[in-house]
Design a protein around this motif. Structure first.
Motif, PDB file in Angstrom:
ATOM      1  N   THR A 136      -5.130  -5.551  -3.762  1.00 43.67           N
ATOM      2  CA  THR A 136      -4.409  -5.755  -5.014  1.00 43.67           C
ATOM      3  C   THR A 136      -4.697  -4.642  -6.011  1.00 43.67           C
ATOM      4  OG1 THR A 136      -6.208  -7.141  -5.844  1.00 43.67           O
ATOM      5  CG2 THR A 136      -4.387  -8.272  -4.732  1.00 43.67           C
ATOM      6  N   GLY A 137      -3.857  -4.574  -7.042  1.00 47.01           N
ATOM      7  CA  GLY A 137      -4.060  -3.603  -8.104  1.00 47.01           C
ATOM      8  C   GLY A 137      -2.872  -2.683  -8.288  1.00 47.01           C
ATOM      9  N   SER A 138      -3.035  -1.748  -9.217  1.00 45.88           N
ATOM     10  CA  SER A 138      -1.994  -0.769  -9.522  1.00 45.88           C
ATOM     11  C   SER A 138      -2.225   0.496  -8.711  1.00 45.88           C
ATOM     12  CB  SER A 138      -1.994  -0.449 -11.026  1.00 45.88           C
ATOM     13  OG  SER A 138      -1.637  -1.590 -11.766  1.00 45.88           O
ATOM     14  N   LYS A 139      -1.190   0.981  -8.068  1.00 50.62           N
ATOM     15  CA  LYS A 139      -1.287   2.119  -7.162  1.00 50.62           C
ATOM     16  C   LYS A 139      -0.063   3.023  -7.348  1.00 50.62           C
ATOM     17  CE  LYS A 139      -2.984  -1.648  -4.414  1.00 50.62           C
ATOM     18  NZ  LYS A 139      -4.409  -1.331  -4.352  1.00 50.62           N
ATOM     19  N   LYS A 140      -0.031   4.110  -6.592  1.00 51.19           N
ATOM     20  CA  LYS A 140       1.131   4.996  -6.601  1.00 51.19           C
ATOM     21  C   LYS A 140       1.431   5.461  -5.177  1.00 51.19           C
ATOM     22  CE  LYS A 140       0.685   6.945 -11.280  1.00 51.19           C
ATOM     23  NZ  LYS A 140       1.999   6.496 -11.795  1.00 51.19           N
ATOM     24  N   ILE A 141       2.687   5.629  -4.883  1.00 52.28           N
ATOM     25  CA  ILE A 141       3.067   6.192  -3.591  1.00 52.28           C
ATOM     26  C   ILE A 141       2.632   7.654  -3.564  1.00 52.28           C
ATOM     27  CG2 ILE A 141       5.012   6.852  -2.121  1.00 52.28           C
ATOM     28  CD1 ILE A 141       6.446   4.345  -3.146  1.00 52.28           C
ATOM     29  N   TYR A 142       1.889   8.013  -2.516  1.00 56.97           N
ATOM     30  CA  TYR A 142       1.353   9.376  -2.463  1.00 56.97           C
ATOM     31  C   TYR A 142       1.780  10.150  -1.229  1.00 56.97           C
ATOM     32  CZ  TYR A 142      -2.080   7.481   0.840  1.00 56.97           C
ATOM     33  OH  TYR A 142      -2.681   6.887   1.929  1.00 56.97           O
ATOM     34  N   TRP A 143       2.325   9.463  -0.209  1.00 59.19           N
ATOM     35  CA  TRP A 143       2.774  10.184   0.986  1.00 59.19           C
ATOM     36  C   TRP A 143       3.818   9.360   1.708  1.00 59.19           C
ATOM     37  CZ3 TRP A 143       1.915   9.993   6.554  1.00 59.19           C
ATOM     38  CH2 TRP A 143       2.300  11.175   7.201  1.00 59.19           C
ATOM     39  N   ARG A 144       4.873  10.040   2.170  1.00 58.12           N
ATOM     40  CA  ARG A 144       5.979   9.358   2.845  1.00 58.12           C
ATOM     41  C   ARG A 144       6.304  10.063   4.153  1.00 58.12           C
ATOM     42  NH1 ARG A 144      10.734   7.675  -0.346  1.00 58.12           N
ATOM     43  NH2 ARG A 144      11.621   9.688   0.224  1.00 58.12           N
ATOM     44  N   ASN A 145       6.643   9.264   5.158  1.00 61.57           N
ATOM     45  CA  ASN A 145       7.017   9.821   6.467  1.00 61.57           C
ATOM     46  C   ASN A 145       8.035   8.880   7.098  1.00 61.57           C
ATOM     47  OD1 ASN A 145       7.238  10.824   9.053  1.00 61.57           O
ATOM     48  ND2 ASN A 145       5.046  11.141   9.343  1.00 61.57           N
ATOM     49  N   ILE A 146       9.257   9.350   7.235  1.00 63.93           N
ATOM     50  CA  ILE A 146      10.347   8.482   7.686  1.00 63.93           C
ATOM     51  C   ILE A 146      10.187   8.035   9.135  1.00 63.93           C
ATOM     52  CG2 ILE A 146      11.900  10.338   8.455  1.00 63.93           C
ATOM     53  CD1 ILE A 146      14.180   8.702   7.067  1.00 63.93           C
ATOM     54  N   ASN A 147       9.505   8.833   9.948  1.00 57.66           N
ATOM     55  CA  ASN A 147       9.298   8.480  11.359  1.00 57.66           C
ATOM     56  C   ASN A 147       7.805   8.477  11.698  1.00 57.66           C
ATOM     57  OD1 ASN A 147      12.072   8.213  12.222  1.00 57.66           O
ATOM     58  ND2 ASN A 147      12.233  10.446  12.003  1.00 57.66           N
ATOM     59  N   VAL A 155       1.395   2.533  17.105  1.00 60.61           N
ATOM     60  CA  VAL A 155       2.689   1.885  16.888  1.00 60.61           C
ATOM     61  C   VAL A 155       3.533   2.742  15.954  1.00 60.61           C
ATOM     62  CG1 VAL A 155       1.843  -0.471  17.248  1.00 60.61           C
ATOM     63  CG2 VAL A 155       1.818   0.519  14.946  1.00 60.61           C
ATOM     64  N   SER A 156       4.842   2.536  16.046  1.00 60.36           N
ATOM     65  CA  SER A 156       5.772   3.213  15.156  1.00 60.36           C
ATOM     66  C   SER A 156       5.791   2.524  13.799  1.00 60.36           C
ATOM     67  CB  SER A 156       7.175   3.185  15.772  1.00 60.36           C
ATOM     68  OG  SER A 156       8.123   3.767  14.899  1.00 60.36           O
ATOM     69  N   MET A 157       5.870   3.314  12.725  1.00 55.78           N
ATOM     70  CA  MET A 157       5.939   2.788  11.358  1.00 55.78           C
ATOM     71  C   MET A 157       7.098   3.470  10.624  1.00 55.78           C
ATOM     72  SD  MET A 157       1.830   2.766  10.477  1.00 55.78           S
ATOM     73  CE  MET A 157       2.104   2.558   8.719  1.00 55.78           C
ATOM     74  N   PRO A 158       8.343   3.112  10.953  1.00 57.57           N
ATOM     75  CA  PRO A 158       9.487   3.773  10.310  1.00 57.57           C
ATOM     76  C   PRO A 158       9.515   3.545   8.801  1.00 57.57           C
ATOM     77  CG  PRO A 158      10.171   2.493  12.239  1.00 57.57           C
ATOM     78  CD  PRO A 158       8.764   2.109  11.934  1.00 57.57           C
ATOM     79  N   TYR A 159      10.004   4.549   8.090  1.00 58.21           N
ATOM     80  CA  TYR A 159      10.148   4.501   6.632  1.00 58.21           C
ATOM     81  C   TYR A 159       8.811   4.224   5.939  1.00 58.21           C
ATOM     82  CZ  TYR A 159      15.086   4.154   7.856  1.00 58.21           C
ATOM     83  OH  TYR A 159      16.340   4.389   8.378  1.00 58.21           O
ATOM     84  N   ALA A 160       7.749   4.832   6.441  1.00 62.14           N
ATOM     85  CA  ALA A 160       6.410   4.586   5.885  1.00 62.14           C
ATOM     86  C   ALA A 160       6.255   5.266   4.524  1.00 62.14           C
ATOM     87  CB  ALA A 160       5.344   5.088   6.845  1.00 62.14           C
ATOM     88  N   GLN A 161       5.782   4.479   3.549  1.00 66.50           N
ATOM     89  CA  GLN A 161       5.467   5.003   2.221  1.00 66.50           C
ATOM     90  C   GLN A 161       4.072   4.502   1.852  1.00 66.50           C
ATOM     91  OE1 GLN A 161       8.989   5.477  -0.541  1.00 66.50           O
ATOM     92  NE2 GLN A 161       9.659   3.629   0.537  1.00 66.50           N
ATOM     93  N   PHE A 162       3.105   5.401   1.890  1.00 67.62           N
ATOM     94  CA  PHE A 162       1.705   5.034   1.683  1.00 67.62           C
ATOM     95  C   PHE A 162       1.371   4.993   0.190  1.00 67.62           C
ATOM     96  CE2 PHE A 162       1.906   6.432   6.013  1.00 67.62           C
ATOM     97  CZ  PHE A 162       0.973   5.655   6.677  1.00 67.62           C
ATOM     98  N   PHE A 163       0.624   3.924  -0.181  1.00 72.66           N
ATOM     99  CA  PHE A 163       0.275   3.755  -1.586  1.00 72.66           C
ATOM    100  C   PHE A 163      -1.198   3.436  -1.810  1.00 72.66           C
ATOM    101  CE2 PHE A 163       2.085  -0.256   0.008  1.00 72.66           C
ATOM    102  CZ  PHE A 163       1.018  -1.126  -0.188  1.00 72.66           C
ATOM    103  N   ASP A 164      -1.964   3.155  -0.732  1.00 74.54           N
ATOM    104  CA  ASP A 164      -3.385   2.824  -0.919  1.00 74.54           C
ATOM    105  C   ASP A 164      -4.124   3.037   0.396  1.00 74.54           C
ATOM    106  OD1 ASP A 164      -5.861   1.873  -1.585  1.00 74.54           O
ATOM    107  OD2 ASP A 164      -5.224  -0.151  -2.114  1.00 74.54           O
ATOM    108  N   GLY A 165      -4.779   4.180   0.527  1.00 71.34           N
ATOM    109  CA  GLY A 165      -5.468   4.468   1.783  1.00 71.34           C
ATOM    110  C   GLY A 165      -4.475   4.435   2.927  1.00 71.34           C
ATOM    111  N   ASN A 202       7.469   9.897  -4.123  1.00 73.20           N
ATOM    112  CA  ASN A 202       6.051  10.130  -4.370  1.00 73.20           C
ATOM    113  C   ASN A 202       5.787  10.065  -5.875  1.00 73.20           C
ATOM    114  OD1 ASN A 202       5.198  10.473  -1.737  1.00 73.20           O
ATOM    115  ND2 ASN A 202       5.588  12.682  -1.727  1.00 73.20           N
ATOM    116  N   GLY A 203       4.714   9.383  -6.237  1.00 74.52           N
ATOM    117  CA  GLY A 203       4.366   9.238  -7.641  1.00 74.52           C
ATOM    118  C   GLY A 203       4.861   7.959  -8.271  1.00 74.52           C
ATOM    119  N   ASP A 204       5.777   7.255  -7.600  1.00 76.73           N
ATOM    120  CA  ASP A 204       6.260   5.988  -8.148  1.00 76.73           C
ATOM    121  C   ASP A 204       5.167   4.932  -8.080  1.00 76.73           C
ATOM    122  OD1 ASP A 204       8.730   6.928  -8.864  1.00 76.73           O
ATOM    123  OD2 ASP A 204       9.799   6.053  -7.163  1.00 76.73           O
TER     124      ASP A 204
END
Length: 215
Positions: A136-147, A155-165, A202-204
């Motif tokens: 929980t908590g406030s975070k920001k999207i810092y890395w994105r990878n569509i495939n 495993v595959s993680m399509p449309y991945a948008q990382f926001f915490d570790g 990124n940054g949202d």
């Protein structure tokens, strides 16, 4: 005591399955959810309907028994419906940060808002299981990878948008109500994950709050 009944689920005997003849503790609630006659007594037709629901959402054992896990899944669906088009009615997701993705662990819901204006959702999500909770908590999207491909879980993680570790929004093909949950990521249906990909950058901001039932 569970008394097995053999019920045909198709043309061949290989498709037969055992049903529980025992009335479950949530029998009436489950009957009502499934549109069955609400008499609080297990029947073979009740069992078939409950089994179909359990199979669809990966609830095991698939015995057609109206137990706690089956009812908890249905109740989560109810709370998601009750959210309607005002998921942030209680004001728990910040409205002073512009574009933000909100994740309510308690209701297993997510949505995107811009200030107080709803931009997308709310949509059902599948968050971290007990012992691997989505933090929980406030975070920001810092890395994105569509495939994206997870080397940790293979495993595959399509449309991945990382926001915490290692935790991210991403698409999965399994049911959003499949227990016990993810390894920490916020799982989404493919169409919803794609919409998040198109709306966020990124940054949202991302805000995660609440507590998933069972964790």
């Amino acid at each position: 005591m569970v008394v097995p009944l053999t019920v045909a689920l198709g043309a061949g005997p290989a498709q037969a399955a055992s049903c529980s003849a025992t009335t479950g503790p949530y029998q009436k609630q489950v009957e009502q959810f499934l549109g069955r006659p609400v008499d609080g007594r297990q029947s073979s037709a009740d069992c078939l309907a409950i089994q179909a629901f359990q199979r669809k959402h990966g609830i095991t054992p698939t015995l057609g028994y109206a137990g706690p896990l089956t009812w908890q899944t249905m109740y989560t669906m109810y709370t998601q419906q009750w959210a309607g088009t005002t998921p942030n009615k209680a004001g728990k997701c910040p409205t002073n940060r512009g574009r933000i993705a909100c994740v309510d662990l308690t209701r297993q819901l997510s949505w995107i808002q811009d200030g107080a204006r709803l931009k997308y959702g709310p949509v059902p999500v599948r968050t971290g299981r007990n012992g691997a909770e989505t933090r929980t908590g406030s975070k920001k999207i810092y890395w994105r990878n569509i495939n994206h491909w997870s080397t940790l879980y293979n495993v595959s993680m399509p449309y991945a948008q990382f926001f915490d570790g290692g935790q991210a929004f991403h698409s999965v093909t399994k049911s959003m109500w499949n227990p016990p949950g993810s390894a920490g990521c916020v799982n989404m249906r493919p169409a919803d994950a794609k919409a998040y990909w198109n709306l966020l950058r990124n940054g949202d901001d991302v805000h995660v709050y609440g507590r998933k039932p069972g964790t």
